[in-house]
Design a protein around this motif. Structure first.
Motif, mmCIF file in Angstrom:
data_model
loop_
_atom_site.group_PDB
_atom_site.id
_atom_site.type_symbol
_atom_site.label_atom_id
_atom_site.label_comp_id
_atom_site.label_asym_id
_atom_site.label_seq_id
_atom_site.Cartn_x
_atom_site.Cartn_y
_atom_site.Cartn_z
ATOM 1 N N LEU A 228 -0.033 -13.316 2.975
ATOM 2 C CA LEU A 228 1.100 -14.025 3.579
ATOM 3 C C LEU A 228 2.314 -13.120 3.789
ATOM 4 C CD1 LEU A 228 0.880 -17.379 1.579
ATOM 5 C CD2 LEU A 228 0.351 -17.051 4.008
ATOM 6 N N GLY A 229 2.311 -11.965 3.125
ATOM 7 C CA GLY A 229 3.445 -11.047 3.249
ATOM 8 C C GLY A 229 4.695 -11.566 2.574
ATOM 9 N N LYS A 230 4.516 -12.403 1.556
ATOM 10 C CA LYS A 230 5.661 -12.983 0.852
ATOM 11 C C LYS A 230 5.361 -13.099 -0.630
ATOM 12 C CE LYS A 230 7.864 -15.521 4.569
ATOM 13 N NZ LYS A 230 8.581 -16.764 4.917
ATOM 14 N N GLU A 231 6.420 -13.208 -1.425
ATOM 15 C CA GLU A 231 6.249 -13.390 -2.859
ATOM 16 C C GLU A 231 5.651 -14.763 -3.138
ATOM 17 O OE1 GLU A 231 8.876 -13.549 -7.019
ATOM 18 O OE2 GLU A 231 9.882 -13.538 -5.061
ATOM 19 N N ILE A 232 4.708 -14.793 -4.069
ATOM 20 C CA ILE A 232 4.111 -16.052 -4.512
ATOM 21 C C ILE A 232 4.578 -16.310 -5.943
ATOM 22 C CG2 ILE A 232 1.980 -17.320 -4.955
ATOM 23 C CD1 ILE A 232 2.318 -16.663 -2.031
ATOM 24 N N ILE A 233 5.234 -17.447 -6.138
ATOM 25 C CA ILE A 233 5.772 -17.787 -7.455
ATOM 26 C C ILE A 233 4.804 -18.718 -8.175
ATOM 27 C CG2 ILE A 233 7.702 -18.836 -8.703
ATOM 28 C CD1 ILE A 233 9.380 -18.328 -6.120
ATOM 29 N N THR A 234 4.534 -18.425 -9.430
ATOM 30 C CA THR A 234 3.817 -19.373 -10.263
ATOM 31 C C THR A 234 4.425 -19.333 -11.661
ATOM 32 O OG1 THR A 234 1.632 -20.213 -10.892
ATOM 33 C CG2 THR A 234 1.986 -17.819 -11.079
ATOM 34 N N VAL A 235 4.191 -20.386 -12.409
ATOM 35 C CA VAL A 235 4.721 -20.492 -13.770
ATOM 36 C C VAL A 235 3.584 -20.948 -14.675
ATOM 37 C CG1 VAL A 235 7.096 -20.982 -13.055
ATOM 38 C CG2 VAL A 235 5.474 -22.866 -13.329
ATOM 39 N N PRO A 236 3.701 -20.752 -15.988
ATOM 40 C CA PRO A 236 2.610 -21.141 -16.889
ATOM 41 C C PRO A 236 2.219 -22.615 -16.779
ATOM 42 C CG PRO A 236 4.168 -19.729 -18.039
ATOM 43 C CD PRO A 236 4.782 -20.040 -16.711
ATOM 44 N N GLU A 237 3.161 -23.466 -16.410
ATOM 45 C CA GLU A 237 2.890 -24.908 -16.346
ATOM 46 C C GLU A 237 2.391 -25.352 -14.970
ATOM 47 O OE1 GLU A 237 5.908 -23.592 -16.827
ATOM 48 O OE2 GLU A 237 6.376 -23.861 -18.959
ATOM 49 N N ALA A 238 2.085 -24.397 -14.069
ATOM 50 C CA ALA A 238 1.762 -24.736 -12.681
ATOM 51 C C ALA A 238 0.555 -25.653 -12.544
ATOM 52 C CB ALA A 238 1.543 -23.458 -11.869
ATOM 53 N N SER A 239 -0.408 -25.548 -13.445
ATOM 54 C CA SER A 239 -1.589 -26.410 -13.353
ATOM 55 C C SER A 239 -1.263 -27.870 -13.681
ATOM 56 C CB SER A 239 -2.699 -25.899 -14.283
ATOM 57 O OG SER A 239 -2.277 -25.942 -15.633
#
Length: 258
Positions: A228-239
């Motif tokens: 995507l050419g962009k930063e992908i944010i995730t966090v431990p609680e994402a699920s």
């Protein structure tokens, strides 16, 4: 005010108990019966906090198994719940990419947790957690090991997006002596490219949050960012985004009734 969000996924069942802005969760495998998994997960979480069903002001159910639940007050689609939960976890999110066990979704929002458009792959295992599960079995490893086994290597070419043909392709690559690490990297890239192509049909957004069980896989996340050419944010609680969003929606509905 006590609210509960119950997300019955194809692989895992997640439940979130929310009191004001404090929340706790419980997760368990869905198994063969979504209804029983939902009831058991709810009972376990309530027991842990010395509560009964009568103490809960509202329960909202979501996920593919939501229609089977008798313990909920209202059912809400996972699209709506994931958008709300992702915005709570990462404020300002305007594109949510969710990869679960049986489907993948790209959800465009207004930057405040409200859905403006979405696209979903629920007809084919490619680009889902199921695809990764089948590939891991072909490689003789666990899904949880995939990210660790493919670090800083040149991905092997996985040309087929059909799960059956891709499995045969993986077996053929192994027979030719291609390293597991390169094959896994190729699998990650294959999943990411398919999901990225789906997301780009909506518009890539400015703040992209990755949710669902596959968000724990750093290899897929990094490949998504490159695609995507962009930063992908995730966090431990994402699920837990779906269950959290359901609990938040329950709270909002109660506030409107007050």
């Amino acid at each position: 005010m006590l609210t509960v969000g119950l997300d019955i996924g194809s692989v895992m069942t997640k439940v979130v108990l929310m009191r004001d802005d404090i929340w706790q969760s419980f997760v368990m495998p869905t198994g063969y019966s979504p209804r029983e998994a939902g009831e058991q997960a709810l009972a376990r979480l309530l027991q842990e906090h010395d509560l009964t069903r009568r103490d809960i002001d509202m329960i909202v159910g979501t996920g593919y198994g939501r229609v089977s639940l008798s313990c909920i007050d209202k059912a809400v689609t996972e699209i709506t719940c994931h958008a709300r939960g992702a915005d709570y976890l990462v404020p300002g999110t305007d594109l949510v990419i969710d990869i679960g066990g049986q489907d993948s979704k790209a959800i465009l929002t207004d930057g405040a947790g409200n859905v403006t458009n979405f696209i979903m792959n629920d007809k084919c295992a490619a680009g889902t957690g199921r695809f990764l599960q089948v590939m891991a079995a072909a490689l003789g490893c666990e899904v949880s090991e995939l990210a660790e086994l493919a670090d800083n290597v040149e991905p092997a070419q996985i040309s087929s997006m059909c799960t059956v043909f891709a499995e045969s392709e993986v077996i053929s690559l192994l027979a030719r002596g291609v390293g597991k690490d390169r094959i896994i990297a190729g699998i990650h890239r294959s999943v990411a490219n398919r999901v990225a192509a789906m997301a780009e049909r909506l518009g890539t957004g400015n703040s992209i949050t990755f949710t669902g069980g596959v968000s724990k896989n750093e290899g897929v996340r990094d490949c998504l960012a490159r695609a995507l050419g962009k930063e992908i944010i995730t966090v431990p609680e994402a699920s837990l985004a779906g269950a959290l969003g359901a609990a938040l929606i329950a709270r909002e509905k109660l506030n409107k009734q007050a």
